[in-house]
Scaffold this motif. Structure first.
Motif, PDB file in Angstrom:
ATOM      1  N   GLY A 112     100.999  51.769  75.401  1.00  0.00           N
ATOM      2  CA  GLY A 112     101.810  50.915  76.272  1.00  0.00           C
ATOM      3  C   GLY A 112     102.306  49.644  75.610  1.00  0.00           C
ATOM      4  N   ALA A 113     101.928  49.435  74.326  1.00  0.00           N
ATOM      5  CA  ALA A 113     102.425  48.224  73.642  1.00  0.00           C
ATOM      6  C   ALA A 113     103.947  48.282  73.560  1.00  0.00           C
ATOM      7  CB  ALA A 113     101.821  48.124  72.242  1.00  0.00           C
ATOM      8  N   SER A 114     104.574  47.103  73.654  1.00  0.00           N
ATOM      9  CA  SER A 114     106.032  47.114  73.527  1.00  0.00           C
ATOM     10  C   SER A 114     106.477  46.425  72.240  1.00  0.00           C
ATOM     11  CB  SER A 114     106.685  46.463  74.750  1.00  0.00           C
ATOM     12  OG  SER A 114     106.061  45.241  75.046  1.00  0.00           O
ATOM     13  N   GLY A 115     105.546  45.873  71.495  1.00  0.00           N
ATOM     14  CA  GLY A 115     105.887  45.278  70.209  1.00  0.00           C
ATOM     15  C   GLY A 115     104.661  45.256  69.309  1.00  0.00           C
ATOM     16  N   ILE A 116     104.897  45.219  67.985  1.00  0.00           N
ATOM     17  CA  ILE A 116     103.798  45.178  67.006  1.00  0.00           C
ATOM     18  C   ILE A 116     103.980  43.926  66.155  1.00  0.00           C
ATOM     19  CG2 ILE A 116     102.721  46.356  65.017  1.00  0.00           C
ATOM     20  CD1 ILE A 116     102.489  48.048  67.518  1.00  0.00           C
ATOM     21  N   LEU A 117     102.881  43.230  65.900  1.00  0.00           N
ATOM     22  CA  LEU A 117     102.911  42.060  65.023  1.00  0.00           C
ATOM     23  C   LEU A 117     101.911  42.305  63.892  1.00  0.00           C
ATOM     24  CD1 LEU A 117     103.886  39.054  64.674  1.00  0.00           C
ATOM     25  CD2 LEU A 117     101.851  38.402  65.990  1.00  0.00           C
ATOM     26  N   ASP A 118     102.365  42.147  62.650  1.00  0.00           N
ATOM     27  CA  ASP A 118     101.463  42.306  61.505  1.00  0.00           C
ATOM     28  C   ASP A 118     100.418  41.194  61.564  1.00  0.00           C
ATOM     29  OD1 ASP A 118     100.183  42.346  59.049  1.00  0.00           O
ATOM     30  OD2 ASP A 118     102.000  42.926  57.966  1.00  0.00           O
ATOM     31  N   TYR A 159     102.600  44.361  82.129  1.00  0.00           N
ATOM     32  CA  TYR A 159     102.799  43.302  81.130  1.00  0.00           C
ATOM     33  C   TYR A 159     103.569  43.861  79.927  1.00  0.00           C
ATOM     34  CZ  TYR A 159      99.283  40.187  83.254  1.00  0.00           C
ATOM     35  OH  TYR A 159      98.588  39.357  84.093  1.00  0.00           O
ATOM     36  N   ALA A 160     104.361  43.016  79.306  1.00  0.00           N
ATOM     37  CA  ALA A 160     104.936  43.344  78.001  1.00  0.00           C
ATOM     38  C   ALA A 160     103.906  42.923  76.956  1.00  0.00           C
ATOM     39  CB  ALA A 160     106.244  42.586  77.802  1.00  0.00           C
ATOM     40  N   VAL A 161     103.320  43.907  76.270  1.00  0.00           N
ATOM     41  CA  VAL A 161     102.183  43.622  75.376  1.00  0.00           C
ATOM     42  C   VAL A 161     102.599  43.737  73.911  1.00  0.00           C
ATOM     43  CG1 VAL A 161      99.811  44.244  74.780  1.00  0.00           C
ATOM     44  CG2 VAL A 161     100.659  44.675  77.100  1.00  0.00           C
ATOM     45  N   THR A 162     102.362  42.688  73.156  1.00  0.00           N
ATOM     46  CA  THR A 162     102.532  42.765  71.702  1.00  0.00           C
ATOM     47  C   THR A 162     101.157  42.956  71.074  1.00  0.00           C
ATOM     48  OG1 THR A 162     104.528  41.418  71.679  1.00  0.00           O
ATOM     49  CG2 THR A 162     103.260  41.502  69.637  1.00  0.00           C
ATOM     50  N   ALA A 163     101.061  43.956  70.193  1.00  0.00           N
ATOM     51  CA  ALA A 163      99.787  44.309  69.567  1.00  0.00           C
ATOM     52  C   ALA A 163      99.766  43.776  68.147  1.00  0.00           C
ATOM     53  CB  ALA A 163      99.630  45.824  69.566  1.00  0.00           C
ATOM     54  N   GLY A 215      88.146  48.826  69.681  1.00  0.00           N
ATOM     55  CA  GLY A 215      87.722  49.285  71.004  1.00  0.00           C
ATOM     56  C   GLY A 215      88.210  48.364  72.112  1.00  0.00           C
ATOM     57  N   VAL A 216      88.022  47.057  71.934  1.00  0.00           N
ATOM     58  CA  VAL A 216      88.477  46.109  72.961  1.00  0.00           C
ATOM     59  C   VAL A 216      90.002  46.102  73.015  1.00  0.00           C
ATOM     60  CG1 VAL A 216      88.459  43.717  73.754  1.00  0.00           C
ATOM     61  CG2 VAL A 216      86.432  44.646  72.630  1.00  0.00           C
ATOM     62  N   GLY A 217      90.624  46.030  71.839  1.00  0.00           N
ATOM     63  CA  GLY A 217      92.078  45.896  71.775  1.00  0.00           C
ATOM     64  C   GLY A 217      92.799  47.065  72.426  1.00  0.00           C
ATOM     65  N   THR A 218      92.389  48.278  72.102  1.00  0.00           N
ATOM     66  CA  THR A 218      93.096  49.458  72.639  1.00  0.00           C
ATOM     67  C   THR A 218      93.008  49.491  74.170  1.00  0.00           C
ATOM     68  OG1 THR A 218      91.096  50.723  72.133  1.00  0.00           O
ATOM     69  CG2 THR A 218      92.949  50.986  70.626  1.00  0.00           C
ATOM     70  N   VAL A 219      91.812  49.219  74.702  1.00  0.00           N
ATOM     71  CA  VAL A 219      91.669  49.258  76.164  1.00  0.00           C
ATOM     72  C   VAL A 219      92.430  48.098  76.807  1.00  0.00           C
ATOM     73  CG1 VAL A 219      90.036  49.241  78.090  1.00  0.00           C
ATOM     74  CG2 VAL A 219      89.474  50.487  76.002  1.00  0.00           C
ATOM     75  N   ALA A 220      92.393  46.927  76.179  1.00  0.00           N
ATOM     76  CA  ALA A 220      93.131  45.776  76.725  1.00  0.00           C
ATOM     77  C   ALA A 220      94.628  46.095  76.791  1.00  0.00           C
ATOM     78  CB  ALA A 220      92.883  44.530  75.879  1.00  0.00           C
ATOM     79  N   ILE A 221      95.162  46.717  75.737  1.00  0.00           N
ATOM     80  CA  ILE A 221      96.593  47.075  75.747  1.00  0.00           C
ATOM     81  C   ILE A 221      96.880  48.021  76.909  1.00  0.00           C
ATOM     82  CG2 ILE A 221      98.404  48.355  74.506  1.00  0.00           C
ATOM     83  CD1 ILE A 221      97.025  47.357  71.890  1.00  0.00           C
ATOM     84  N   ALA A 222      96.049  49.062  77.052  1.00  0.00           N
ATOM     85  CA  ALA A 222      96.294  50.050  78.119  1.00  0.00           C
ATOM     86  C   ALA A 222      96.214  49.409  79.500  1.00  0.00           C
ATOM     87  CB  ALA A 222      95.297  51.205  77.998  1.00  0.00           C
ATOM     88  N   LEU A 223      95.228  48.529  79.696  1.00  0.00           N
ATOM     89  CA  LEU A 223      95.068  47.890  81.014  1.00  0.00           C
ATOM     90  C   LEU A 223      96.250  46.975  81.323  1.00  0.00           C
ATOM     91  CD1 LEU A 223      91.273  46.934  80.904  1.00  0.00           C
ATOM     92  CD2 LEU A 223      92.339  48.615  82.433  1.00  0.00           C
TER      93      LEU A 223
END
Ligand code: NDP
Length: 329
Positions: free
Chosen positions: A194-200, A175-179, A161-169
């Protein structure tokens, strides 16, 4: 007229039991304002309370639910009148004080917020404590001079819940956001936010070196434990980290190296007792900055009777985004 509520009791074996009950108005706690609750939401802390996995509940019986939105039915305080649209989160609701997973709540007027313009009760709870905490994290980073031009931002616990909204905001601000996520199968969804990268997340979840490559210009951490220690170790010189969660653990097996050698700032974010001015600003900004389409796509609706069964999957990280609760069904 009795109200339907989810009620938690503790059995002789110490286990928490959750069941739907009818409560009378005179059973509700003291407070100046009686609210007809329309929506609540299911947050990580609610799931801990309902399952009894952590000592969130301070006295039994307890009505869980750390947030709600609804309409004032009656008020002994001149600041509110019948029909006002209000919301409340934190202040010990669902922990020390009967909370929002019920058709009614009686609360102190000092804790209530008006729904911001352009936001209805369902949208407010689709955001809920998790989304509001994400905004508090963004505001904390801004107070420490984070800017979209400063470099990439990391969000851990990305599918929550926090992560998804933080990425969108953050992505909405440029911002370039890595999730960081343990669910790479949800990568397309995180990109759509809106994430631009994914990190395992496995790259962060074990013991790591005290100082690592200077990767991130800012970070929002929902996870704690080794993950937060590795996030700190990977921050650029002078960068801020907003820490709000403990999904991996309450511990912080870190060293002081990122602080004393790189001037990294660790900012604690608490949503429960955040001052009123900060709350008002956070909710006002959420009303303006969060795309409505994102909220719908990020939200699943459940009725009050379905909540107890959803607590365990939420704690196991099997729920994506937010659960909004229609307390009248
Ligand atoms: P959710 O359960 O919705 O999300 C938590 C996410 O963390 C999961 O979706 C998962 O993301 C990740 N995760 C779960 N378990 C682990 C693990 N063992 N190791 C690493 N990552 C894990 O919770 P919320 O987003 O609502 O809340 C996040 C945290 O913030 C919680 O700890 C909560 O208690 C805290 N919180 C604190 C507040 C405050 O006032 N400080 C207010 C609100 C929340 P993925 O699948 O993408 O890896």
């Amino acid at each position: 007229m009795p109200y339907q509520a989810l009620k938690l009791t503790r059995g002789e074996d110490g286990a928490t039991q959750a069941r739907l009950e009818r409560i009378a108005e005179d059973e509700l706690p003291e407070g100046e304002v009686l609210v007809d609750v329309a929506y609540s939401s299911l947050n990580y802390k609610d799931a801990l309370a309902i399952t009894g996995k952590s000592p969130v509940v301070r006295s039994f019986p307890m009505v869980p639910g750390i947030d709600f939105a609804g309409t004032v039915r009656r008020s002994a305080d001149p600041r509110f009148k019948p029909g006002d649209a209000v919301l409340l989160n934190g202040w010990g609701l669902g922990e020390t004080r009967w909370g929002g997973l019920a058709q009614a709540a009686r609360v102190p007027a000092d804790w209530l917020l008006r729904l911001p313009a352009g936001m209805d009760a369902r949208q407010a709870m689709a955001i809920g404590t998790a989304g509001y905490t994400a905004m508090l994290c963004v505001m904390a980073l801004e107070r420490h001079n984070a800017t979209p031009e400063g470099g990439p931002v990391l969000v851990t616990g990305a599918n929550g819940g926090v992560g998804t909204v933080a990425i969108a905001l953050l992505a909405g601000q440029g911002y370039a956001v890595t999730a960081s996520t343990g669910r790479p199968q949800e990568a397309d969804y995180l990109y759509s936010l809106g994430a631009s990268g994914i990190l395992d997340r496995a790259a962060l979840s074990g013991p790591g070196k005290p100082l690592q490559k200077e990767a991130w210009a800012a970070a929002v951490d929902c996870v704690g434990s080794h993950t937060l220690a590795n996030v700190l170790a990977g921050m650029r010189y002078g960068a801020p980290v907003a820490a709000c969660g403990l999904a991996q653990g309450m511990d912080l097996p870190a060293t002081v190296a990122p602080f004393i050698l790189r001037g990294v700032t660790l900012i604690g974010v608490d949503s429960v007792y955040a001052p009123m001015g900060l709350r008002e600003e956070a909710w006002r900004r959420l009303a303006g900055e969060l795309p409505r389409g994102m909220l719908e796509a990020n939200t699943r609706e459940l009725g009050l009777s379905e909540i107890a069964a959803a607590a365990e999957p939420l704690l196991e990280g099997r729920i994506r985004g937010r659960i909004v609760v229609d307390v009248n069904r």
